[in-house]
Design a protein around this motif. Structure first.
Motif, mmCIF file in Angstrom:
data_model
loop_
_atom_site.group_PDB
_atom_site.id
_atom_site.type_symbol
_atom_site.label_atom_id
_atom_site.label_comp_id
_atom_site.label_asym_id
_atom_site.label_seq_id
_atom_site.Cartn_x
_atom_site.Cartn_y
_atom_site.Cartn_z
ATOM 1 N N PRO A 154 -0.472 5.583 -1.871
ATOM 2 C CA PRO A 154 -0.440 4.273 -1.234
ATOM 3 C C PRO A 154 -0.922 3.206 -2.208
ATOM 4 O O PRO A 154 -1.551 3.520 -3.215
ATOM 5 C CB PRO A 154 -1.399 4.444 -0.059
ATOM 6 C CG PRO A 154 -2.364 5.483 -0.524
ATOM 7 C CD PRO A 154 -1.575 6.415 -1.387
ATOM 8 N N LEU A 155 -0.672 1.956 -1.870
ATOM 9 C CA LEU A 155 -0.926 0.882 -2.818
ATOM 10 C C LEU A 155 -2.394 0.852 -3.242
ATOM 11 O O LEU A 155 -2.697 0.758 -4.436
ATOM 12 C CB LEU A 155 -0.517 -0.446 -2.163
ATOM 13 C CG LEU A 155 -0.062 -1.597 -3.052
ATOM 14 C CD1 LEU A 155 0.953 -1.139 -4.076
ATOM 15 C CD2 LEU A 155 0.533 -2.704 -2.188
ATOM 16 N N ALA A 156 -3.292 0.971 -2.282
ATOM 17 C CA ALA A 156 -4.720 0.793 -2.607
ATOM 18 C C ALA A 156 -5.572 1.517 -1.579
ATOM 19 O O ALA A 156 -5.118 1.792 -0.474
ATOM 20 C CB ALA A 156 -5.063 -0.690 -2.610
ATOM 21 N N PRO A 157 -6.812 1.803 -1.930
ATOM 22 C CA PRO A 157 -7.694 2.476 -0.966
ATOM 23 C C PRO A 157 -8.054 1.616 0.235
ATOM 24 O O PRO A 157 -8.390 2.146 1.287
ATOM 25 C CB PRO A 157 -8.946 2.817 -1.788
ATOM 26 C CG PRO A 157 -8.525 2.737 -3.203
ATOM 27 C CD PRO A 157 -7.442 1.702 -3.255
ATOM 28 N N THR A 158 -7.985 0.299 0.100
ATOM 29 C CA THR A 158 -8.330 -0.572 1.235
ATOM 30 C C THR A 158 -7.233 -1.604 1.444
ATOM 31 O O THR A 158 -6.483 -1.942 0.522
ATOM 32 C CB THR A 158 -9.651 -1.334 1.008
ATOM 33 O OG1 THR A 158 -9.444 -2.271 -0.050
ATOM 34 C CG2 THR A 158 -10.784 -0.384 0.624
ATOM 35 N N LEU A 159 -7.195 -2.108 2.671
ATOM 36 C CA LEU A 159 -6.170 -3.096 2.986
ATOM 37 C C LEU A 159 -6.387 -4.384 2.211
ATOM 38 O O LEU A 159 -5.432 -5.018 1.749
ATOM 39 C CB LEU A 159 -6.168 -3.371 4.501
ATOM 40 C CG LEU A 159 -5.115 -4.348 4.993
ATOM 41 C CD1 LEU A 159 -3.715 -3.847 4.667
ATOM 42 C CD2 LEU A 159 -5.253 -4.575 6.496
ATOM 43 N N ASP A 160 -7.657 -4.772 2.023
ATOM 44 C CA ASP A 160 -7.942 -5.993 1.270
ATOM 45 C C ASP A 160 -7.378 -5.910 -0.142
ATOM 46 O O ASP A 160 -6.765 -6.848 -0.649
ATOM 47 C CB ASP A 160 -9.458 -6.228 1.199
ATOM 48 C CG ASP A 160 -10.007 -6.720 2.542
ATOM 49 O OD1 ASP A 160 -9.188 -7.094 3.407
ATOM 50 O OD2 ASP A 160 -11.234 -6.720 2.706
ATOM 51 N N THR A 161 -7.626 -4.784 -0.773
ATOM 52 C CA THR A 161 -7.121 -4.621 -2.130
ATOM 53 C C THR A 161 -5.602 -4.633 -2.135
ATOM 54 O O THR A 161 -4.961 -5.219 -3.032
ATOM 55 C CB THR A 161 -7.651 -3.307 -2.730
ATOM 56 O OG1 THR A 161 -9.064 -3.255 -2.528
ATOM 57 C CG2 THR A 161 -7.347 -3.220 -4.206
ATOM 58 N N ALA A 162 -5.000 -3.978 -1.156
ATOM 59 C CA ALA A 162 -3.539 -3.976 -1.074
ATOM 60 C C ALA A 162 -3.016 -5.405 -0.936
ATOM 61 O O ALA A 162 -1.982 -5.765 -1.519
ATOM 62 C CB ALA A 162 -3.080 -3.121 0.106
ATOM 63 N N GLU A 163 -3.726 -6.186 -0.171
ATOM 64 C CA GLU A 163 -3.296 -7.580 0.017
ATOM 65 C C GLU A 163 -3.354 -8.355 -1.306
ATOM 66 O O GLU A 163 -2.456 -9.139 -1.615
ATOM 67 C CB GLU A 163 -4.197 -8.246 1.074
ATOM 68 C CG GLU A 163 -3.667 -9.584 1.542
ATOM 69 C CD GLU A 163 -4.444 -10.106 2.753
ATOM 70 O OE1 GLU A 163 -5.486 -9.491 3.104
ATOM 71 O OE2 GLU A 163 -4.011 -11.111 3.326
ATOM 72 N N GLU A 164 -4.423 -8.147 -2.072
ATOM 73 C CA GLU A 164 -4.500 -8.792 -3.390
ATOM 74 C C GLU A 164 -3.320 -8.404 -4.268
ATOM 75 O O GLU A 164 -2.765 -9.228 -4.997
ATOM 76 C CB GLU A 164 -5.802 -8.389 -4.101
ATOM 77 C CG GLU A 164 -7.065 -8.979 -3.488
ATOM 78 C CD GLU A 164 -8.314 -8.362 -4.116
ATOM 79 O OE1 GLU A 164 -8.279 -8.053 -5.328
ATOM 80 O OE2 GLU A 164 -9.303 -8.149 -3.381
ATOM 81 N N MET A 165 -2.969 -7.128 -4.201
ATOM 82 C CA MET A 165 -1.860 -6.644 -5.020
ATOM 83 C C MET A 165 -0.541 -7.257 -4.561
ATOM 84 O O MET A 165 0.291 -7.664 -5.374
ATOM 85 C CB MET A 165 -1.790 -5.114 -4.961
ATOM 86 C CG MET A 165 -3.003 -4.463 -5.632
ATOM 87 S SD MET A 165 -3.047 -2.662 -5.396
ATOM 88 C CE MET A 165 -1.754 -2.147 -6.512
ATOM 89 N N ARG A 166 -0.386 -7.328 -3.251
ATOM 90 C CA ARG A 166 0.830 -7.953 -2.726
ATOM 91 C C ARG A 166 0.924 -9.409 -3.168
ATOM 92 O O ARG A 166 1.970 -9.888 -3.613
ATOM 93 C CB ARG A 166 0.814 -7.897 -1.190
ATOM 94 C CG ARG A 166 2.024 -8.555 -0.575
ATOM 95 C CD ARG A 166 1.785 -8.927 0.867
ATOM 96 N NE ARG A 166 0.734 -9.955 0.978
ATOM 97 C CZ ARG A 166 0.405 -10.550 2.104
ATOM 98 N NH1 ARG A 166 1.018 -10.233 3.227
ATOM 99 N NH2 ARG A 166 -0.554 -11.466 2.138
ATOM 100 N N ASP A 167 -0.212 -10.122 -3.092
ATOM 101 C CA ASP A 167 -0.204 -11.531 -3.462
ATOM 102 C C ASP A 167 0.097 -11.708 -4.950
ATOM 103 O O ASP A 167 0.831 -12.614 -5.349
ATOM 104 C CB ASP A 167 -1.552 -12.167 -3.107
ATOM 105 C CG ASP A 167 -1.754 -12.236 -1.590
ATOM 106 O OD1 ASP A 167 -0.756 -12.066 -0.850
ATOM 107 O OD2 ASP A 167 -2.897 -12.445 -1.161
ATOM 108 N N ALA A 168 -0.470 -10.810 -5.742
ATOM 109 C CA ALA A 168 -0.206 -10.887 -7.181
ATOM 110 C C ALA A 168 1.276 -10.694 -7.463
ATOM 111 O O ALA A 168 1.861 -11.370 -8.329
ATOM 112 C CB ALA A 168 -1.031 -9.829 -7.924
ATOM 113 N N ALA A 169 1.893 -9.772 -6.730
ATOM 114 C CA ALA A 169 3.331 -9.536 -6.918
ATOM 115 C C ALA A 169 4.135 -10.754 -6.505
ATOM 116 O O ALA A 169 5.095 -11.148 -7.185
ATOM 117 C CB ALA A 169 3.755 -8.303 -6.121
ATOM 118 N N ALA A 170 3.726 -11.358 -5.384
ATOM 119 C CA ALA A 170 4.455 -12.533 -4.903
ATOM 120 C C ALA A 170 4.364 -13.670 -5.917
ATOM 121 O O ALA A 170 5.342 -14.369 -6.199
ATOM 122 C CB ALA A 170 3.903 -12.971 -3.547
ATOM 123 N N ASP A 171 3.170 -13.828 -6.498
ATOM 124 C CA ASP A 171 2.988 -14.889 -7.479
ATOM 125 C C ASP A 171 3.785 -14.622 -8.751
ATOM 126 O O ASP A 171 4.316 -15.540 -9.378
ATOM 127 C CB ASP A 171 1.489 -15.012 -7.841
ATOM 128 C CG ASP A 171 0.674 -15.539 -6.657
ATOM 129 O OD1 ASP A 171 1.288 -16.050 -5.700
ATOM 130 O OD2 ASP A 171 -0.565 -15.422 -6.698
#
Lengths: 369, 369, 369, 369
Positions: free
Chosen positions: B101-118
């Motif tokens: 999965p993307l990350a161990p926590t949802l918060d971290t996954a969200e950061e990764m998603r945002d980085a991808a969007a940017d």
């Protein structure tokens, strides 16, 4: 010192073996290093494209010049071109790996076998299903006596690509080019697997009754406005009797609607039974002596045959992996100067059975191979 | 112009992707050319050996220097090292392919998603089962409306490698390193497949009820005379409700004796049904609207998804082929500057569901993702 | 006016038919009313117990007196006692229902057929598998042309009750009493089913090649300190050719470890295929002309053959229901003075094939039945 | 002294039990003798026809007069008429056998349980699947510890008779008459089987999370030009947690296209696993502790549960045989004054779980039964 490989043939089997060669370094690091040296064919343009796709350094339209240059020569062309280059290579002392069946006729197969015997180098006949992990596992059980004495063995190989009478004519429909049809193409696999699995327990096949049939007599030639005669069988059946008295039926068909590549083997012994089906090649069904029914074993554990080279348990392999295993064994034998099986001798023995099936069909009686 | 690929991680997933990259030229000639450029890890000696085995030109223990040098960065390390290098690479404008999965926590996954969007470059999350031909075929049926309106979807993913309480501790047993256990490792696949298959028809998952359980509390540490605590789930179950009212259960286990890699999905619609099981990944079971029972389709025909690239009908593929298809799609997207799915956005959506399952388990009530 | 039924034989088959008779009123109210009138045997005590258990009004040790008294005479004894009472009953104008195979020898079977022809009353040969709903459904598909022209038919019937060499001797191991072994006991079912299913499309069997084998030469006699010779086959194989050119293999075994009552039939036509297995007798596997694989049909819907008489869809039937259907058809024919199939004529035709298999085995060549 | 049986209800269940009663003498000679004494219903004409078909001596439209006259009273009517006659019979000291689920509401079920406890006579709740031989065999394995400690249990019961929105309305679609839909009709079977199989090992269910859904809100009334509201669930899902920490999912559906009567149970323990499916009710799949995969056991051997009463190995039983076994056990308990399970107490315990599923669905949170 890498082994230089020359391959004649760049279609289905050419690709299957080239892929296998390409995968050895990553998964079988103890395999010999190899060079995909020269790809041999007749059509220079197609050959160049294929060499590019399959990763060969050179191409040649002259196999005679290649057999001396390479450390192993793979003959993957149609059946009727198996003999001459293979024998020439063997006479040149070059190990040969030849697609199955060995030859369109038993006489030619015998010449090939003799050439291999004289050459004293590995001469492999490419019965790749010996290298299915589940089949190796099955052989282990039989050799360990887990099935007791073998009494019955049955094999059927069903495909459906010729069920449509409008399916196009190809060399596989010609007796001259292919030797036989379902019998040589599919039945050869069955006979070889049967020999591999039960040969040590049940001995060779002693007697055969065979039946061949062509359901569609002529087929359209692709790109031409005509049909050509089908001179091979669409299907065969056979009964066999082994030295130890074991019995069984073999059959194959290219017109069995709904079956794509359904090679199924059953073995019954005094202590247990086995079933294998190629379309589920990661599985073996095993009736233990102390069990009540067949156990479905997913043969993908780390200590299953070849599996330590691949993925964790349950991550299934495909058809093409059999070629990787086969090439690994063959090339190791070439490097080490050891025997390789299935050999030309094995291929000849298979062909003796196929020939007996045809002779039996001609005469309407049981014959000895 | 070949794409230079950098890969962090050289164990199971590193090998699966390296193999996929190595096979593209022969089977997907229209894929971008690639170089296996740099393999990244911490242990220099192991790294050198792995680079040799997996065919990489360079090695590095410093991922920060690599993310600028390559055209695509693959993050295949344990879950807790997904975020930092992936985000850095994206900030450097380098396309990223990250294991699930993307990350161990949802918060971290969200950061990764945002980085991808940017970043605006392809950022793929490696849910390889979307690339099973039978799954693609199933999605085609669903998208074409052959199943009608989707009412029920069920997924279970059963393994047994932790059934033995003496099976060793690894990072996969640590909440800190892995985030969760069966839920994140196996359930993530189920949730992604469910989204892929029925998302367009049934919408997203609206509500979740979850349950996690650890059956074995501590496990021996390999090579050490001690045990370590298991802080993740051995198994989970969940109930889900979709936007359109469809319902279902999901479950996974690492202690389901007799199951190696048994990921099974069932979908029932108003007009038909589907079943798929990963251990028989070439098959799809399909109940047509005008049929009476499930038809077992061997998804290996030439016009089945990805199959024109491989072998004739009935010559089955294995687990690893999904990685070839996945890499083909991802690298094509990188070359062409197009979107790739499953993306970090998809991975984040999966993680929202996983997080909801955990929150539901904590609170003992249904929650919205 | 109820039909009085006399039954010779009160073991396995006696019970199977008595049960069937007992169930007709509740499930087939349009069947003739019947009385379980007289049970015939030799051992008076055992007979009295059996009559009590099976619900018969009278017992008799003299079949000759019974055949005149009853409206239908069931001959369910061992094979060697089929002929005399059956012929006598037919000569008395009493309809006869006889277990299979008709007789230990073809000559005797011919006499029985002729007696039936002369009598002009229903004379049924109890091939109960014709009355499996899934088999009836299959025949409907074939008769409707859904499979196109029949090309291949295969049947195997595997049991394992003699796999152990210490399994006791019985009349089923004696050529004199049983005629043959697996061939007559199991193969007769296969031949009859094959005739039933494809006879109208493919015609009769034109040529046969057969092989019989006895693996265990002598067996212990129960309750005695000796062994007795096994004079029948433990297993047989055969190849067949039909009038229309269709081909196939038949086989049966009593020593196939792991198989209890595994009668499997496969039919391949130009437009579709069928598979049936007796151990899953509620199911039929059907490859449609417009399908991609076999569909598993649970043949339990209300409009499936005989199913309106039983339970709602999915509430599966068992082996014994075939006897209810069979008795329903036979007794209706008796009441209405209509033909019943499978008849003595059918039984004789089956026996011609069995005889041909034996002759072929003796001579080592294909023979005509 | 034969037991006089009175039965209320003469449709599906009335026939299933009447048939079972009729078959006892031939197959279970040690069962009590019984008279099919009185059939109870409301429509005199239909009742007379049914009594004739089902073999009853008398009919009555007044159950109150019957409960005193008979030695056992079977209540096989719709759910909403279970309570009053059952309680009255129990108060009269008459043993009662009642169809499942016990009652439309938990309160009513509790009253019935209490009446049974006060009466001190056998009060059976007709969960017939406990009497499938394969299920008994499975319970034996679990009770013998062959599966070790139970960790996971899953049950699903799929039917498709309501997949069509035009399928007619019946009492089974009414909350008032049936209590619930798929939950009570199908889920009750799952919960009872789960209790039966793992109750001794895993204890009772401690916590439940449930979800019910009605996909088709109204259905046409047969013979009328209107629709009526569906007030029960078409499908439910649940998560459960056992006393010992075992976990699982349950689900059922009446709209699962392609499934007729597909009740599937899976159990995973620390030492082995089991799978059972009702549509193949003669089979049990068993992963032994020393095996590698599931073994398919045909539970038809002479020493399998109840099998000595029936046919030789491999001669499969059907759905209805479960009723014969169930009636045998119940009537033996009546004769001998012994306990019978599943009892009203068992039925009440099942209903506590069903009620908890509904309460959980209402509140959106886990609840205790």
């Amino acid at each position: 010192m890498a082994l230089d490989i020359g391959i004649l043939g760049y279609r289905f089997m050419g690709k299957a073996h080239s892929n296998a060669l390409a995968r050895l370094p990553m998964f079988f690091p103890d395999a010999p290093d190899i060079n995909r040296h020269t790809l041999v064919g007749r059509d220079e343009e197609a050959l160049a494209d294929a060499a590019d796709e399959l990763g060969f350094e050179h191409t040649s339209t002259d196999w005679e010049s290649v057999i001396d240059e390479v450390d192993a020569f793979y003959n993957l062309g149609p059946n009727h071109v198996h003999a001459e280059p293979s024998i020439a290579a063997l006479e040149a002392g070059t190990p040969v790996f030849c697609e199955k069946p060995l030859a369109p006729t038993l006489d030619t197969a015998e010449e090939m076998r003799d050439a291999a015997a004289d050459a004293g180098v590995p001469a492999g006949n490419a019965f790749n299903y010996r290298f299915v992990p589940a089949i190796r596992y099955a052989k282990g059980l039989i050799d360990d006596g887990e099935l007791g004495e073998i009494r019955e063995i049955n094999g059927r190989y069903l495909q459906d690509w010729l069920v449509d009478p409008e399916a196009p004519w190809s060399w596989r429909n010609s007796k001259e080019l292919a030797g036989s049809g379902a019998l040589g193409d599919l039945g050869a696999h069955t006979v070889d697997l049967a020999r591999f699995l039960v040969g040590e327990q049940a001995g060779e096949i002693d007697r055969v009754s065979g039946h061949l049939r062509t359901f569609v007599d002529e087929r359209p030639v692709p790109g031409e406005d005509e049909t050509r005669e089908v001179t091979v069988d669409d299907a065969y059946t056979a009964q066999v009797e082994y030295e130890n008295g074991a019995m069984g039926t073999f059959e194959a068909s290219r017109v069995a609607d709904g079956h794509k590549n359904d090679h199924t083997i059953r073995v019954h012994g005094t202590e247990g039974s086995l079933k294998f089906s190629l379309e589920r090649l990661n599985e073996l069904e095993y009736k233990r002596s102390d069990g009540r029914g067949y156990e479905t074993i997913l043969v993908t554990d780390g200590d299953d045959p070849y599996l330590e080279h691949w993925w964790p348990p349950g991550h299934v392999l495909g058809w093409e992996h059999t070629f990787v295993h086969e090439n690994y064994e063959f090339l190791s034998a070439v490097r080490d100067g050891e025997e390789f099986h299935p050999s030309f001798e094995d291929g000849y023995e298979v062909q003796r059975i196929l020939d007996a099936v045809e002779r039996s069909d001609d005469g309407g009686e049981w014959v000895e191979p």
